[in-house]
Design a protein around this motif. Structure first.
Motif, mmCIF file in Angstrom:
data_model
loop_
_atom_site.group_PDB
_atom_site.id
_atom_site.type_symbol
_atom_site.label_atom_id
_atom_site.label_comp_id
_atom_site.label_asym_id
_atom_site.label_seq_id
_atom_site.Cartn_x
_atom_site.Cartn_y
_atom_site.Cartn_z
ATOM 1 N N GLY A 1 0.813 -1.209 0.000
ATOM 2 C CA GLY A 1 0.000 0.000 0.000
ATOM 3 C C GLY A 1 0.848 1.260 0.000
ATOM 4 O O GLY A 1 1.961 1.283 0.521
ATOM 5 N N ASP A 2 0.326 2.310 -0.605
ATOM 6 C CA ASP A 2 1.014 3.595 -0.577
ATOM 7 C C ASP A 2 1.025 4.193 0.821
ATOM 8 O O ASP A 2 1.902 4.975 1.167
ATOM 9 N N ARG A 3 0.023 3.813 1.604
ATOM 10 C CA ARG A 3 -0.103 4.365 2.953
ATOM 11 C C ARG A 3 -0.456 3.244 3.921
ATOM 12 O O ARG A 3 -1.343 2.434 3.665
ATOM 13 N N VAL A 4 0.266 3.174 5.036
ATOM 14 C CA VAL A 4 0.003 2.185 6.084
ATOM 15 C C VAL A 4 -1.134 2.682 6.966
ATOM 16 O O VAL A 4 -1.113 3.833 7.421
ATOM 17 N N VAL A 5 -2.125 1.828 7.210
ATOM 18 C CA VAL A 5 -3.241 2.236 8.065
ATOM 19 C C VAL A 5 -3.338 1.399 9.337
ATOM 20 O O VAL A 5 -4.028 1.789 10.286
ATOM 21 N N SER A 6 -2.675 0.256 9.388
ATOM 22 C CA SER A 6 -2.650 -0.564 10.603
ATOM 23 C C SER A 6 -1.515 -1.563 10.500
ATOM 24 O O SER A 6 -0.901 -1.715 9.446
ATOM 25 N N ASN A 7 -1.253 -2.236 11.601
ATOM 26 C CA ASN A 7 -0.256 -3.310 11.633
ATOM 27 C C ASN A 7 1.055 -2.856 10.985
ATOM 28 O O ASN A 7 1.479 -3.374 9.960
ATOM 29 N N PRO A 8 1.745 -1.875 11.582
ATOM 30 C CA PRO A 8 2.899 -1.260 10.918
ATOM 31 C C PRO A 8 4.037 -2.217 10.621
ATOM 32 O O PRO A 8 4.860 -1.942 9.745
ATOM 33 N N GLU A 9 4.105 -3.357 11.321
ATOM 34 C CA GLU A 9 5.177 -4.313 11.061
ATOM 35 C C GLU A 9 5.145 -4.841 9.626
ATOM 36 O O GLU A 9 6.152 -5.295 9.090
ATOM 37 N N ARG A 10 3.964 -4.781 8.983
ATOM 38 C CA ARG A 10 3.826 -5.285 7.618
ATOM 39 C C ARG A 10 4.218 -4.245 6.574
ATOM 40 O O ARG A 10 4.353 -4.564 5.389
ATOM 41 N N HIS A 11 4.352 -2.981 6.975
ATOM 42 C CA HIS A 11 4.721 -1.899 6.060
ATOM 43 C C HIS A 11 3.760 -1.795 4.877
ATOM 44 O O HIS A 11 4.170 -1.440 3.765
ATOM 45 N N GLY A 12 2.483 -2.106 5.094
ATOM 46 C CA GLY A 12 1.483 -1.944 4.053
ATOM 47 C C GLY A 12 1.358 -3.090 3.073
ATOM 48 O O GLY A 12 0.553 -3.030 2.148
ATOM 49 N N TYR A 13 2.137 -4.144 3.224
ATOM 50 C CA TYR A 13 2.059 -5.278 2.301
ATOM 51 C C TYR A 13 0.787 -6.079 2.527
ATOM 52 O O TYR A 13 0.437 -6.419 3.666
ATOM 53 N N GLY A 14 0.092 -6.399 1.434
ATOM 54 C CA GLY A 14 -1.117 -7.192 1.552
ATOM 55 C C GLY A 14 -1.776 -7.409 0.200
ATOM 56 O O GLY A 14 -1.127 -7.312 -0.856
ATOM 57 N N PHE A 15 -3.071 -7.676 0.213
ATOM 58 C CA PHE A 15 -3.784 -8.145 -0.967
ATOM 59 C C PHE A 15 -4.931 -7.197 -1.338
ATOM 60 O O PHE A 15 -5.668 -6.733 -0.473
ATOM 61 N N VAL A 16 -5.053 -6.936 -2.644
ATOM 62 C CA VAL A 16 -6.089 -6.062 -3.187
ATOM 63 C C VAL A 16 -7.007 -6.906 -4.074
ATOM 64 O O VAL A 16 -6.519 -7.646 -4.941
ATOM 65 N N PRO A 17 -8.323 -6.819 -3.905
ATOM 66 C CA PRO A 17 -9.231 -7.571 -4.789
ATOM 67 C C PRO A 17 -9.064 -7.114 -6.237
ATOM 68 O O PRO A 17 -8.855 -5.925 -6.510
ATOM 69 N N ALA A 18 -9.158 -8.054 -7.171
ATOM 70 C CA ALA A 18 -9.034 -7.714 -8.596
ATOM 71 C C ALA A 18 -10.064 -6.672 -9.012
ATOM 72 O O ALA A 18 -9.855 -5.954 -9.998
ATOM 73 N N LEU A 19 -11.131 -6.567 -8.271
ATOM 74 C CA LEU A 19 -12.164 -5.568 -8.516
ATOM 75 C C LEU A 19 -11.578 -4.170 -8.704
ATOM 76 O O LEU A 19 -12.086 -3.361 -9.485
ATOM 77 N N TYR A 20 -10.492 -3.861 -7.993
ATOM 78 C CA TYR A 20 -9.946 -2.507 -7.976
ATOM 79 C C TYR A 20 -8.874 -2.277 -9.038
ATOM 80 O O TYR A 20 -8.342 -1.171 -9.143
ATOM 81 N N LEU A 21 -8.525 -3.316 -9.805
ATOM 82 C CA LEU A 21 -7.528 -3.155 -10.863
ATOM 83 C C LEU A 21 -8.218 -2.964 -12.208
ATOM 84 O O LEU A 21 -9.321 -3.476 -12.429
ATOM 85 N N ASN A 22 -7.570 -2.234 -13.121
ATOM 86 C CA ASN A 22 -8.121 -1.999 -14.455
ATOM 87 C C ASN A 22 -7.780 -3.159 -15.378
ATOM 88 O O ASN A 22 -7.095 -3.011 -16.388
ATOM 89 N N THR A 23 -8.238 -4.328 -15.003
ATOM 90 C CA THR A 23 -8.019 -5.532 -15.795
ATOM 91 C C THR A 23 -9.377 -6.079 -16.220
ATOM 92 O O THR A 23 -10.389 -5.851 -15.556
ATOM 93 N N SER A 24 -9.373 -6.824 -17.319
ATOM 94 C CA SER A 24 -10.630 -7.424 -17.789
ATOM 95 C C SER A 24 -10.613 -8.932 -17.653
ATOM 96 O O SER A 24 -11.660 -9.568 -17.554
ATOM 97 N N LEU A 25 -9.413 -9.532 -17.627
ATOM 98 C CA LEU A 25 -9.284 -10.974 -17.493
ATOM 99 C C LEU A 25 -8.266 -11.264 -16.398
ATOM 100 O O LEU A 25 -7.067 -11.016 -16.574
#
Length: 389
Positions: free
Chosen positions: A105-129
């Motif tokens: 993530g560009d910005r950390v909102v919780s759990n600072p030990e992870r430094h924003g690393y995590g998973f984004v649903p494909a819903l939010y990406l500009n992909t079609s397949l």
């Protein structure tokens, strides 16, 4: 991608510069651009990623701890174009599939030990397949949900009860034992501890004060503290953190923590033993950062005891009514899980410090402090009941 938030500082100028060279038209932003020859730390994964794909994404996209929208949100995407490292399948989402993309993530909102690393649903990406458009490899398996290692050593009989005692964990605050011991060994027997340093040692050992540990860590030479202690004590599973500033992710094992206590009790100068153990016998219930550190040994075992506790990656409000302090920063090492909430209990019990008990635990992401404390306390109680004083 905008500059990343890392330990409270903005980084990522090189990433931003590289992305500036990519096409920026609206039409081109719809297509993921696959790159090789890059280098990204793995975040919650132990490997380094050498490929990524730069894709358009919706601003404000949430970054979750696991590929499940009910898991904690650890970051947010503030920009409309970002790099992604791999994909995995998780919870079905509004995009019509169960594909999730791993990023930081560009910005950390919780759990600072992870430094924003995590998973984004494909819903939010500009992909079609999905996941074909991203041209990414599937993510490695997530770290194991939970694990426990323990060792109880009887200093009179020389016998022990153990399980996974050589499994490596991130140390959290247990490394403070090495910081204190190295400070005293460097000072030398018979030399008075300066008043200011005596206060640092007291607050670090009794109330687990992180600022005190950081001061002594820097003055002692950062990671060289761990290297010296490994050699002096003969530790086999302990290693410095990959980033010298991140003492909380020193690698340790239950067997090595037992060795540390044995060194303090049996080989160190008596004045060092008395100082360190004296503070551990007066461990405060409320730690400096506000957490209740009476879990494990102090909750399950009858007095006398002396303890040093450790914890990391819990995302709740502290339970003790004291001012919160600064938690230790953290970074990656190659062989330990840095994502799962960790809770450790260690110390001595019975008269004359006859027994040494060490229990190291990792818990599933999202585990509450109360649940983790209950689990480790039950484990410590079971071990004590099997061989009481």
């Amino acid at each position: 991608m905008s500059m990343r938030v890392f330990n409270g500082l903005l980084v990522g100028v090189l990433v931003a510069t590289a992305l500036a060279l990519l096409p920026t038209s609206a039409a081109q932003a719809q297509v993921c651009q696959h790159r090789t020859g890059v280098s990204h730390g793995g975040g919650i994964f132990p490997n380094t990623f050498t490929e990524d794909s730069v894709c358009g994404n919706q601003t404000g996209a949430p970054v979750h701890a696991t590929p499940d929208s009910s898991s904690p949100q650890v970051g947010v995407m503030d920009t409309a174009q970002s790099w992604f490292l791999c994909w995995t399948r998780g919870q079905q989402h509004g995009g019509g599939n169960n594909v999730w993309y791993y990023t930081q993530g560009d910005r950390v909102v919780s759990n600072p030990e992870r430094h924003g690393y995590g998973f984004v649903p494909a819903l939010y990406l500009n992909t079609s397949l999905d996941p074909d458009d991203a041209r990414l490899a599937q993510c490695p398996s997530l770290p194991a949900d939970r694990s426990t290692a323990y060792m109880v050593y009887d200093r009179v009989t020389g016998t022990s009860v153990r399980s996974e005692e050589h499994k490596r964990f991130r140390s959290a605050s247990l490394v403070k034992l090495l910081i204190a011991l190295d400070y005293l060994e460097t000072l030398g027997p018979g030399t008075a501890v300066p008043t200011a340093d005596a206060q640092l040692l007291q607050s670090m050992l009794r109330s687990s004060k992180d600022n005190a540990a950081s001061a002594l860590w820097e003055r002692g030479g950062w990671e060289t503290i761990v290297s010296r202690m490994v050699t002096k004590i003969g530790l086999t599973d302990t290693a410095p953190p990959a980033d010298r500033g991140m003492w909380g992710y020193t690698e340790i094992s239950a067997a090595d923590v037992v060795k540390i206590y044995r060194y303090i009790l049996e080989r160190a100068d008596p004045s060092f033993r008395n100082l360190i153990m004296g503070h551990l016998r007066q461990a405060t219930r409320c730690a400096d950062d506000g957490w209740d550190q009476y879990f494990g040994i102090p909750r399950a075992v009858s007095a006398p005891w002396a303890v040093k506790q450790g914890w990391s990656a819990f995302d709740e409000d502290p339970r003790c009514p004291v001012a919160a302090g600064t938690r230790s920063p953290s970074a990656r090492t190659a062989s330990v899980d840095l994502a799962s909430p960790a809770m450790h209990t260690s110390g001595t019990l019975c008269a004359n410090d006859r027994k040494i008990m060490v229990v190291l635990t990792l818990n599933p992401l999202g585990t509450t402090w109360a649940d983790a404390a209950s689990r480790i306390t039950t484990q410590a109680g079971t071990l004590y009941a099997a061989a009481p004083c």
